[in-house]
Enzyme design. Structure first.
Site, PDB file in Angstrom:
ATOM      1  N   TRP A  41      -1.489  -1.427   8.401  1.00 43.39           N
ATOM      2  CA  TRP A  41      -1.814   0.211   8.347  1.00 43.39           C
ATOM      3  C   TRP A  41      -3.852  -1.055   8.253  1.00 43.39           C
ATOM      4  O   TRP A  41      -5.140  -0.011   8.672  1.00 43.39           O
ATOM      5  CB  TRP A  41      -2.578   0.574   6.856  1.00 43.39           C
ATOM      6  CG  TRP A  41      -1.089   0.581   6.734  1.00 43.39           C
ATOM      7  CD1 TRP A  41      -0.108   0.875   6.192  1.00 43.39           C
ATOM      8  CD2 TRP A  41      -0.544   2.369   7.289  1.00 43.39           C
ATOM      9  NE1 TRP A  41       1.040   1.742   6.509  1.00 43.39           N
ATOM     10  CE2 TRP A  41       0.439   2.509   7.707  1.00 43.39           C
ATOM     11  CE3 TRP A  41      -1.452   3.029   8.314  1.00 43.39           C
ATOM     12  CZ2 TRP A  41       1.166   3.449   7.335  1.00 43.39           C
ATOM     13  CZ3 TRP A  41      -0.348   4.120   8.970  1.00 43.39           C
ATOM     14  CH2 TRP A  41       0.559   4.328   8.428  1.00 43.39           C
ATOM     15  N   ASP A  51      -8.248   0.053   0.369  1.00 40.33           N
ATOM     16  CA  ASP A  51      -7.456   1.304   1.130  1.00 40.33           C
ATOM     17  C   ASP A  51      -5.497   0.577  -0.204  1.00 40.33           C
ATOM     18  O   ASP A  51      -5.307  -0.175   0.018  1.00 40.33           O
ATOM     19  CB  ASP A  51      -6.567   1.029   2.631  1.00 40.33           C
ATOM     20  CG  ASP A  51      -4.881   1.899   3.080  1.00 40.33           C
ATOM     21  OD1 ASP A  51      -4.946   2.471   2.127  1.00 40.33           O
ATOM     22  OD2 ASP A  51      -5.164   2.050   3.954  1.00 40.33           O
ATOM     23  N   LYS A  88       2.720   7.555  -2.069  1.00 42.01           N
ATOM     24  CA  LYS A  88       3.354   6.767  -1.845  1.00 42.01           C
ATOM     25  C   LYS A  88       3.467   6.571  -3.760  1.00 42.01           C
ATOM     26  O   LYS A  88       4.533   6.697  -4.317  1.00 42.01           O
ATOM     27  CB  LYS A  88       2.640   5.339  -2.044  1.00 42.01           C
ATOM     28  CG  LYS A  88       2.163   5.709  -0.993  1.00 42.01           C
ATOM     29  CD  LYS A  88       3.285   4.628   0.686  1.00 42.01           C
ATOM     30  CE  LYS A  88       2.953   5.959   2.017  1.00 42.01           C
ATOM     31  NZ  LYS A  88       1.414   4.827   2.944  1.00 42.01           N
TER      32      LYS A  88
HETATM   33  C1  LIG Z   1       1.160   4.773   4.511  1.00 42.46           C
HETATM   34  C2  LIG Z   1      -0.090   4.336   4.199  1.00 42.46           C
HETATM   35  C3  LIG Z   1      -1.534   4.561   5.058  1.00 42.46           C
HETATM   36  C4  LIG Z   1      -0.980   6.305   6.268  1.00 42.46           C
HETATM   37  O1  LIG Z   1      -1.363   6.794   4.920  1.00 42.46           O
HETATM   38  P1  LIG Z   1      -1.336   8.115   5.444  1.00 42.46           P
HETATM   39  O2  LIG Z   1      -1.110   9.268   4.356  1.00 42.46           O
HETATM   40  O3  LIG Z   1       0.157   8.763   5.923  1.00 42.46           O
HETATM   41  O4  LIG Z   1      -1.856   8.574   6.435  1.00 42.46           O
HETATM   42  C5  LIG Z   1      -2.130   3.648   4.954  1.00 42.46           C
HETATM   43  N1  LIG Z   1      -2.088   2.962   4.160  1.00 42.46           N
HETATM   44  C6  LIG Z   1      -1.860   2.036   3.412  1.00 42.46           C
HETATM   45  C7  LIG Z   1      -1.904   0.962   2.969  1.00 42.46           C
HETATM   46  C8  LIG Z   1      -0.291   2.829   3.817  1.00 42.46           C
HETATM   47  O5  LIG Z   1       0.713   2.707   3.008  1.00 42.46           O
END
Ligand SMILES: *Cc1c(COP(=O)(O)O)cnc(C)c1O
Length: 355
Positions: free
Chosen positions: A99, A166, A190
């Site tokens: 990511w 993020d 999540k």
């Molecule tokens: C799941 C995840 C993403 C992607 O998220 P989307 O909402 O599917 O775009 C990005 N960064 C992290 C750390 C993730 O766990």
């Protein structure tokens, strides 16, 4: 059979959260309408957004001068929205996983984006420690929890420039010092809600400083001004997020979420380290308390499929590791309880006895 949901995302939610959301989808607060068929501008929906924002600010102790937004597009859209709005000269990125790498690749479309350090050469099995963040960068971007590899930065780093994070997979799992960040974002699926909404916490005065033109929908200021209602927001996922925040508050807030996460991690990693069949995949000091990754020890490698079946028969769901790591990944987000953790550990112990 009782199922124990270790899915990496979308993932386990508290039962109360799903019940309240399901009830609102049938009859929203006695209105006779489903939440799914109501206007986002309805008088009785605005309080949902207001309360969700207020609880975000309360639970994370967000200082004055920050806005909380609910957008579409997932964390992945933030990979480009962040540099679009914040990168003028230069940005710095810490490459700790898939990511983080994707976020960096998007930033490169907008200007100079520097990778300050990377652990790619060892399948991202640790968080790089010695790196220099350029003092003239517009921001320093980190991924606090690396969902796929199971590493995590569980403290605020020292940075000479404001940070952007993020926090898709560890938001609300510990207290954070929001003042260190210009922006925090994540997909909700999540640790916060069902799929479909993205949260953004942004410091208002870091916006409006880039010289490029920004399309309306990609400009954070549009959504600040519109109170996340510039266009139709994902109403049901926002409602679901509100239920989760109420649940977190009732449990005792993010400090209690952290206590529980550490307790779960201690038990699971304790078993991984004790059990002769298994070993962890990442540096001990960087182990994630959200996504706990492990593999079979080399001499037992051929038992991997057997253990998967053994655990599945005992109700474990979603423990297969990401294809880039292999082995197993037990995602233990806020909603995971000790019953689930104990069931997993019992399966590991019983399996060990058979071999
Ligand atoms: C799941 C995840 C993403 C992607 O998220 P989307 O909402 O599917 O775009 C990005 N960064 C992290 C750390 C993730 O766990």
């Amino acid at each position: 059979m009782k199922k124990y949901n270790f899915n990496a995302g979308p993932s386990k939610l508290p039962k109360e959260v799903m019940e309240a959301t399901a009830a609102a989808c049938l009859d929203f607060e006695g209105s006779g309408l489903s939440l799914m068929e109501m206007s986002h501008r309805a008088k009785n929906f605005q309080p949902v957004v207001d309360e969700t924002v207020a609880l975000f600010k309360e639970l994370l102790d967000i200082p004055e001068g920050y806005s909380v937004l609910f957008l579409g597009g997932g964390a992945s859209l933030q990979f480009c929205m962040v540099p679009y709005n914040l990168l003028e000269k230069k940005a710095a990125y810490l490459n700790t996983g898939v990511w983080a790498k994707k976020a960096l690749a998007e930033a490169k479309l907008f200007g100079e984006a520097i990778e300050v350090a990377s652990s790619a050469e060892s399948t991202y099995s640790y968080i790089p420690k010695d790196f220099v963040i350029p003092a003239d960068a517009d921001y320093f971007h980190i991924t606090t929890n690396n969902t796929i590899y199971g590493t995590e930065i569980r403290r605020e780093l020292d940075s000479p420039v404001p940070m952007v994070a993020d926090m898709s997979s560890d938001i609300f799992s510990r207290p954070i010092d929001v003042s260190k960040y210009n922006l925090i974002y994540g997909g909700a699926q999540k640790n916060l809600s069902m799929a479909g909404v993205t949260f953004v916490i942004v410091k208002d005065d870091c916006l409006g400083k880039v010289s490029r033109q920004i399309p309306t929908m990609l400009d954070y200021r549009t959504h600040i001004k519109g109170g996340s209602m510039f266009n139709t927001p994902p109403t049901v996922p926002i409602y679901c997020a509100l239920q989760t925040l109420k649940w977190i508050k009732n449990c005792g807030g993010v400090k209690e979420m952290e206590r529980r996460a550490l307790e779960r991690a201690k038990v699971v990693y304790g078993e991984i380290d004790r059990n002769k069949l298994f070993r962890g995949t990442v540096a001990e000091e960087d182990r994630s308390v959200m996504n706990l990754c492990f593999v079979m020890n080399d001499e037992y490698k051929e038992l991997e499929a057997d253990f998967m079946q053994f655990a599945t028969e005992r109700g474990m769901v979603g423990i297969k590791g990401h294809r880039s790591v292999g082995g197993f990944r037990a995602s233990c987000y806020n909603a995971m309880d000790m019953e689930g953790v104990n069931a997993l550990v019992a399966a590991m112990q019983e399996f060990e006895k058979l071999h």
